[in-house]
Design a protein around this motif. Structure first.
Motif, PDB file in Angstrom:
ATOM      1  N   ASN A  51     -12.135  15.099  -7.570  1.00  0.00           N
ATOM      2  CA  ASN A  51     -12.796  13.807  -7.687  1.00  0.00           C
ATOM      3  C   ASN A  51     -14.023  13.786  -6.766  1.00  0.00           C
ATOM      4  O   ASN A  51     -14.101  13.010  -5.826  1.00  0.00           O
ATOM      5  CB  ASN A  51     -11.803  12.700  -7.299  1.00  0.00           C
ATOM      6  N   VAL A  52     -14.958  14.688  -7.022  1.00  0.00           N
ATOM      7  CA  VAL A  52     -16.130  14.827  -6.172  1.00  0.00           C
ATOM      8  C   VAL A  52     -17.319  15.220  -7.047  1.00  0.00           C
ATOM      9  O   VAL A  52     -17.150  15.859  -8.089  1.00  0.00           O
ATOM     10  CB  VAL A  52     -15.874  15.883  -5.060  1.00  0.00           C
ATOM     11  N   THR A  53     -18.511  14.816  -6.636  1.00  0.00           N
ATOM     12  CA  THR A  53     -19.730  15.181  -7.358  1.00  0.00           C
ATOM     13  C   THR A  53     -20.675  15.899  -6.400  1.00  0.00           C
ATOM     14  O   THR A  53     -20.529  15.785  -5.171  1.00  0.00           O
ATOM     15  CB  THR A  53     -20.462  13.937  -7.909  1.00  0.00           C
ATOM     16  N   PRO A  54     -21.639  16.623  -6.919  1.00  0.00           N
ATOM     17  CA  PRO A  54     -22.606  17.300  -6.048  1.00  0.00           C
ATOM     18  C   PRO A  54     -23.387  16.333  -5.156  1.00  0.00           C
ATOM     19  O   PRO A  54     -23.879  16.726  -4.103  1.00  0.00           O
ATOM     20  CB  PRO A  54     -23.543  18.004  -7.025  1.00  0.00           C
ATOM     21  N   GLU A  55     -23.463  15.089  -5.568  1.00  0.00           N
ATOM     22  CA  GLU A  55     -24.218  14.110  -4.789  1.00  0.00           C
ATOM     23  C   GLU A  55     -23.416  13.509  -3.628  1.00  0.00           C
ATOM     24  O   GLU A  55     -23.972  12.826  -2.773  1.00  0.00           O
ATOM     25  CB  GLU A  55     -24.721  12.983  -5.704  1.00  0.00           C
ATOM     26  N   ASP A  56     -22.102  13.757  -3.591  1.00  0.00           N
ATOM     27  CA  ASP A  56     -21.277  13.258  -2.490  1.00  0.00           C
ATOM     28  C   ASP A  56     -21.659  13.980  -1.203  1.00  0.00           C
ATOM     29  O   ASP A  56     -22.134  15.117  -1.225  1.00  0.00           O
ATOM     30  CB  ASP A  56     -19.791  13.466  -2.780  1.00  0.00           C
ATOM     31  N   PRO A  91     -17.470  20.751  -2.597  1.00  0.00           N
ATOM     32  CA  PRO A  91     -17.106  21.970  -3.322  1.00  0.00           C
ATOM     33  C   PRO A  91     -17.921  22.266  -4.579  1.00  0.00           C
ATOM     34  O   PRO A  91     -17.729  23.307  -5.197  1.00  0.00           O
ATOM     35  CB  PRO A  91     -15.639  21.725  -3.688  1.00  0.00           C
ATOM     36  N   VAL A  92     -18.796  21.370  -4.967  1.00  0.00           N
ATOM     37  CA  VAL A  92     -19.577  21.580  -6.192  1.00  0.00           C
ATOM     38  C   VAL A  92     -21.063  21.380  -5.916  1.00  0.00           C
ATOM     39  O   VAL A  92     -21.449  20.681  -4.990  1.00  0.00           O
ATOM     40  CB  VAL A  92     -19.131  20.620  -7.326  1.00  0.00           C
ATOM     41  N   VAL A  93     -21.868  22.044  -6.743  1.00  0.00           N
ATOM     42  CA  VAL A  93     -23.325  21.892  -6.698  1.00  0.00           C
ATOM     43  C   VAL A  93     -23.813  21.634  -8.115  1.00  0.00           C
ATOM     44  O   VAL A  93     -23.122  21.920  -9.091  1.00  0.00           O
ATOM     45  CB  VAL A  93     -24.030  23.141  -6.114  1.00  0.00           C
ATOM     46  N   ARG A  94     -24.992  21.123  -8.211  1.00  0.00           N
ATOM     47  CA  ARG A  94     -25.622  20.891  -9.507  1.00  0.00           C
ATOM     48  C   ARG A  94     -26.350  22.173  -9.906  1.00  0.00           C
ATOM     49  O   ARG A  94     -27.100  22.748  -9.129  1.00  0.00           O
ATOM     50  CB  ARG A  94     -26.593  19.717  -9.369  1.00  0.00           C
ATOM     51  N   GLY A  95     -26.099  22.639 -11.127  1.00  0.00           N
ATOM     52  CA  GLY A  95     -26.757  23.837 -11.633  1.00  0.00           C
ATOM     53  C   GLY A  95     -28.173  23.545 -12.095  1.00  0.00           C
ATOM     54  O   GLY A  95     -28.592  22.382 -12.161  1.00  0.00           O
TER      55      GLY A  95
END
Length: 164
Positions: A51-56, A91-95
């Motif tokens: 439940n996380v986005t690259p913008e967090d 844990p995530v990045v925007r491609g």
């Protein structure tokens, strides 16, 4: 969500980063990957089950990431944060085309490497960072393995078996 103590059992662990993460194609929902006869990858879990986005962003108020990011992985992340003494990165990045991908910084943290050990190497692409991290060794596991081998060798030497 209530936090657990580091000694509490973490029933759901992330997959270990593997060298083919960078060339595995885009993430798929773990159920879809299982239906195709394969196990999910770390990227599948991170992209679809969290439940996380690259913008967090990490909050500035402590050594832990927000528990709500991690869903069923929260106890494992909290425990590793306590052991490592540092919060898990986003844990995530925007491609490049706007999709969500596994963050090499998270994979690096998950493997127990110092921040930047791989991710700050100049000239490495996103894929190359994940490949290097996936080909690596978890230092905590390597230390444990060498300690156990040394203990066994010491016991053999004390018994005189190697004196022949």
């Amino acid at each position: 969500m209530a936090r657990l103590f580091p000694r509490d059992r973490a029933d759901k662990l992330f997959k270990t980063p593997t060298a083919n993460l960078g060339s595995n194609g885009s993430a798929q929902h773990p159920d879809k990957r299982k239906a195709g006869g394969h196990g999910p990858t770390l990227e599948d879990e991170v992209v679809f089950l969290l439940n996380v986005t690259p913008e967090d962003e990490l909050p500035d108020d402590g050594p832990h990431s927000p528990a709500e990011w991690w869903n069923e992985f929260a106890p494992a992340v909290y425990r590793w944060e306590c052991i490592r003494g540092t919060a898990a990165p986003v844990p995530v990045v925007r491609g490049p085309r706007g999709g969500v991908k596994l963050s090499p910084e998270f994979a690096e943290w998950l493997m127990g490497l110092e921040p930047g050990w791989v991710t700050s190497v100049p000239g490495l692409s996103h894929r190359e960072k994940l490949e290097r991290i996936g080909n690596g060794v978890v230092p905590h596991q390597a230390f444990y393995a060498f300690r156990e081998l040394k203990t066994q060798l010491d016991e053999v030497q004390k018994s005189g078996v190697l004196d022949a």
